[in-house]
Design a protein around this motif. Structure first.
Motif, PDB file in Angstrom:
ATOM      1  N   GLN A  26      23.795  73.378  32.887  1.00 27.51           N
ATOM      2  CA  GLN A  26      24.154  73.317  34.303  1.00 27.51           C
ATOM      3  C   GLN A  26      22.933  73.591  35.184  1.00 27.51           C
ATOM      4  O   GLN A  26      22.775  72.976  36.244  1.00 27.51           O
ATOM      5  N   ALA A  27      22.071  74.501  34.750  1.00 26.38           N
ATOM      6  CA  ALA A  27      20.854  74.757  35.512  1.00 26.38           C
ATOM      7  C   ALA A  27      19.969  73.516  35.568  1.00 26.38           C
ATOM      8  O   ALA A  27      19.366  73.214  36.617  1.00 26.38           O
ATOM      9  N   GLU A  28      19.886  72.776  34.475  1.00 23.24           N
ATOM     10  CA  GLU A  28      19.102  71.531  34.467  1.00 23.24           C
ATOM     11  C   GLU A  28      19.751  70.474  35.355  1.00 23.24           C
ATOM     12  O   GLU A  28      19.049  69.692  36.014  1.00 23.24           O
ATOM     13  N   GLN A  29      21.058  70.443  35.379  1.00 21.74           N
ATOM     14  CA  GLN A  29      21.751  69.492  36.262  1.00 21.74           C
ATOM     15  C   GLN A  29      21.385  69.754  37.721  1.00 21.74           C
ATOM     16  O   GLN A  29      21.129  68.821  38.494  1.00 21.74           O
ATOM     17  N   VAL A  30      21.365  71.019  38.084  1.00 19.64           N
ATOM     18  CA  VAL A  30      21.001  71.387  39.460  1.00 19.64           C
ATOM     19  C   VAL A  30      19.561  70.973  39.745  1.00 19.64           C
ATOM     20  O   VAL A  30      19.254  70.450  40.830  1.00 19.64           O
ATOM     21  N   ARG A  31      18.675  71.194  38.782  1.00 14.29           N
ATOM     22  CA  ARG A  31      17.278  70.801  38.982  1.00 14.29           C
ATOM     23  C   ARG A  31      17.160  69.294  39.218  1.00 14.29           C
ATOM     24  O   ARG A  31      16.441  68.847  40.132  1.00 14.29           O
ATOM     25  N   ILE A  32      17.869  68.487  38.418  1.00  9.90           N
ATOM     26  CA  ILE A  32      17.820  67.026  38.575  1.00  9.90           C
ATOM     27  C   ILE A  32      18.419  66.603  39.908  1.00  9.90           C
ATOM     28  O   ILE A  32      17.890  65.722  40.599  1.00  9.90           O
ATOM     29  N   LEU A  33      19.508  67.228  40.295  1.00  8.32           N
ATOM     30  CA  LEU A  33      20.073  66.952  41.616  1.00  8.32           C
ATOM     31  C   LEU A  33      19.015  67.168  42.700  1.00  8.32           C
ATOM     32  O   LEU A  33      18.843  66.342  43.600  1.00  8.32           O
ATOM     33  N   GLY A  34      18.300  68.284  42.591  1.00  6.91           N
ATOM     34  CA  GLY A  34      17.278  68.571  43.573  1.00  6.91           C
ATOM     35  C   GLY A  34      16.157  67.551  43.565  1.00  6.91           C
ATOM     36  O   GLY A  34      15.667  67.136  44.625  1.00  6.91           O
ATOM     37  N   GLU A  35      15.741  67.131  42.372  1.00  6.82           N
ATOM     38  CA  GLU A  35      14.652  66.147  42.283  1.00  6.82           C
ATOM     39  C   GLU A  35      15.044  64.827  42.929  1.00  6.82           C
ATOM     40  O   GLU A  35      14.250  64.210  43.651  1.00  6.82           O
ATOM     41  N   VAL A  36      16.268  64.368  42.676  1.00  5.55           N
ATOM     42  CA  VAL A  36      16.706  63.088  43.252  1.00  5.55           C
ATOM     43  C   VAL A  36      16.911  63.217  44.757  1.00  5.55           C
ATOM     44  O   VAL A  36      16.594  62.299  45.521  1.00  5.55           O
ATOM     45  N   LEU A  37      17.414  64.373  45.187  1.00  4.94           N
ATOM     46  CA  LEU A  37      17.671  64.585  46.607  1.00  4.94           C
ATOM     47  C   LEU A  37      16.420  65.002  47.383  1.00  4.94           C
ATOM     48  O   LEU A  37      16.440  65.051  48.610  1.00  4.94           O
ATOM     49  N   GLY A  38      15.346  65.340  46.642  1.00  4.87           N
ATOM     50  CA  GLY A  38      14.133  65.804  47.305  1.00  4.87           C
ATOM     51  C   GLY A  38      14.258  67.206  47.838  1.00  4.87           C
ATOM     52  O   GLY A  38      13.697  67.547  48.884  1.00  4.87           O
ATOM     53  N   ARG A  39      14.993  68.059  47.075  1.00  5.47           N
ATOM     54  CA  ARG A  39      15.260  69.430  47.507  1.00  5.47           C
ATOM     55  C   ARG A  39      14.915  70.386  46.365  1.00  5.47           C
ATOM     56  O   ARG A  39      15.132  70.073  45.189  1.00  5.47           O
ATOM     57  N   PRO A  40      14.436  71.597  46.650  1.00  2.00           N
ATOM     58  CA  PRO A  40      14.129  72.581  45.601  1.00  2.00           C
ATOM     59  C   PRO A  40      15.363  73.383  45.199  1.00  2.00           C
ATOM     60  O   PRO A  40      15.458  74.593  45.445  1.00  2.00           O
ATOM     61  N   LEU A  41      16.328  72.752  44.589  1.00  2.00           N
ATOM     62  CA  LEU A  41      17.578  73.424  44.246  1.00  2.00           C
ATOM     63  C   LEU A  41      17.388  74.344  43.042  1.00  2.00           C
ATOM     64  O   LEU A  41      16.641  74.036  42.115  1.00  2.00           O
ATOM     65  N   ARG A  42      18.131  75.455  43.043  1.00  2.00           N
ATOM     66  CA  ARG A  42      18.004  76.439  41.970  1.00  2.00           C
ATOM     67  C   ARG A  42      19.374  77.023  41.622  1.00  2.00           C
ATOM     68  O   ARG A  42      20.206  77.244  42.497  1.00  2.00           O
ATOM     69  N   TRP A  54      23.418  58.665  37.968  1.00  2.00           N
ATOM     70  CA  TRP A  54      24.657  59.044  38.656  1.00  2.00           C
ATOM     71  C   TRP A  54      24.346  59.691  40.004  1.00  2.00           C
ATOM     72  O   TRP A  54      24.977  59.378  41.018  1.00  2.00           O
ATOM     73  N   VAL A  55      23.372  60.603  40.022  1.00  2.00           N
ATOM     74  CA  VAL A  55      23.019  61.266  41.276  1.00  2.00           C
ATOM     75  C   VAL A  55      22.532  60.241  42.297  1.00  2.00           C
ATOM     76  O   VAL A  55      22.916  60.285  43.466  1.00  2.00           O
ATOM     77  N   ALA A  56      21.700  59.297  41.850  1.00  2.00           N
ATOM     78  CA  ALA A  56      21.217  58.261  42.768  1.00  2.00           C
ATOM     79  C   ALA A  56      22.378  57.441  43.340  1.00  2.00           C
ATOM     80  O   ALA A  56      22.373  57.090  44.523  1.00  2.00           O
ATOM     81  N   HIS A  98      25.331  58.531  43.916  1.00  2.00           N
ATOM     82  CA  HIS A  98      26.221  59.369  44.724  1.00  2.00           C
ATOM     83  C   HIS A  98      25.471  60.287  45.682  1.00  2.00           C
ATOM     84  O   HIS A  98      26.087  61.226  46.218  1.00  2.00           O
ATOM     85  N   ARG A  99      24.218  60.033  45.925  1.00  2.00           N
ATOM     86  CA  ARG A  99      23.409  60.989  46.681  1.00  2.00           C
ATOM     87  C   ARG A  99      23.970  61.246  48.079  1.00  2.00           C
ATOM     88  O   ARG A  99      23.820  62.372  48.598  1.00  2.00           O
ATOM     89  N   ALA A 100      24.626  60.282  48.680  1.00  2.00           N
ATOM     90  CA  ALA A 100      25.166  60.464  50.031  1.00  2.00           C
ATOM     91  C   ALA A 100      26.226  61.563  50.076  1.00  2.00           C
ATOM     92  O   ALA A 100      26.488  62.141  51.135  1.00  2.00           O
ATOM     93  N   GLU A 101      26.830  61.858  48.921  1.00  2.00           N
ATOM     94  CA  GLU A 101      27.900  62.866  48.885  1.00  2.00           C
ATOM     95  C   GLU A 101      27.364  64.289  48.915  1.00  2.00           C
ATOM     96  O   GLU A 101      28.127  65.240  49.058  1.00  2.00           O
ATOM     97  N   PHE A 102      26.044  64.439  48.748  1.00  2.00           N
ATOM     98  CA  PHE A 102      25.444  65.766  48.728  1.00  2.00           C
ATOM     99  C   PHE A 102      24.644  66.062  50.003  1.00  2.00           C
ATOM    100  O   PHE A 102      23.990  67.087  50.100  1.00  2.00           O
TER     101      PHE A 102
END
Length: 259
Positions: free
Chosen positions: A176-192, A251-253, A255-259
């Motif tokens: 789950q931590a890696e999922q958050v990291r990938i979400l951040g990379e695709v969204l251009g955000r430093p998610l943790r 998948w993130v790409a 659905h990115r508008a949903e985040f």
């Protein structure tokens, strides 16, 4: 080839993808105010003239599943079943056994964790750069709903799928931590990821909008999963569809508008 298909859960994540991918067949979608899977007889009218059924089980109880299958068997010849690990009183193995004994041409789809589940974090991500939850190290083979639908389309409309159990997974195991990291990379955000104990995670899941009846079911499932080895990656999506399973990054790409 089947020509008339009943799709349950047509407004859900997989159902919408399934409708988009089906072509050259007549599709029937039950009206919500007329069909209740807890009352199998309510399916009767929409099953008339149907050749195949895509049956997604959305209820937290499996008590009505035998009756639903019996009703389908009176009208159709084929069922493609998407089971759920969220059924409190009927395991995935138990669901599969009912399908095997239903008297229909059957195919079972046993999915890994849906990538759409990460939508639960959308509110947290919109509010800041931290995602809070429990079991951050838990590995999941996140599966794109479009891949589930693609396999279902072939099982509903083609031959060679009777008696098959397809174990569908994404192409990689991600914590789950890696999922958050990938979400951040695709969204251009430093998610943790921020790890919570169970009481705090329960509060957070409720705040994230999960139904109260499902929160403890989910946390119990996470605890069981954490005590087991990481899920095994399969090639069933590629074997059925001819293309590899989509990565979580895709998948993130999508659905990115949903985040």
């Amino acid at each position: 080839m089947t020509t008339r298909i009943l799709v349950t859960g047509a407004t859900g994540n997989v159902g919408r993808e399934l409708l988009a991918q089906l072509s050259e067949v007549e599709v029937v979608t039950p009206q919500r105010d007329r069909v209740d899977l807890a009352r199998p007889e309510s399916l009767r009218d929409c099953l008339r003239g149907v050749d195949a059924v895509f049956l997604l089980w959305p209820l937290h109880s499996g008590a009505a599943l035998p009756g639903v299958l019996a009703e389908i068997a009176r009208h159709a010849r084929r069922v493609v079943f998407l089971g759920s690990g969220g059924v409190r009183d009927l395991s995935m193995d138990g669901q599969e056994e009912l399908i095997r004994r239903c008297g229909l041409e059957w195919t079972v789809l046993r999915p890994s964790t849906f990538a759409v589940n990460t939508r639960w974090w959308a509110g947290q991500i919109r509010a800041g750069d931290l995602v809070r939850g429990s079991h951050g190290g838990l590995g999941m083979a996140l599966l794109h709903e479009a891949d589930i639908a693609a396999v279902a389309v072939r099982a509903l409309t083609g031959d060679g799928h009777h008696g098959r159990v397809y174990r569908l997974t994404g192409p990689a195991v991600l914590s789950q931590a890696e999922q958050v990291r990938i979400l951040g990379e695709v969204l251009g955000r430093p998610l943790r990821w921020v790890e919570l104990d169970r009481p705090a995670a329960r509060v957070q899941l409720i705040a994230d909008g999960l139904p109260l009846s499902f929160v403890d079911v989910l946390l119990d499932a996470y605890a069981r999963m954490a005590a087991q080895p990481d899920p095994e990656i399969t090639e069933d999506v590629a074997a059925v569809t001819g293309r590899p399973a989509r990565a979580f990054r895709q998948w993130v790409a999508d659905h990115r508008a949903e985040f």
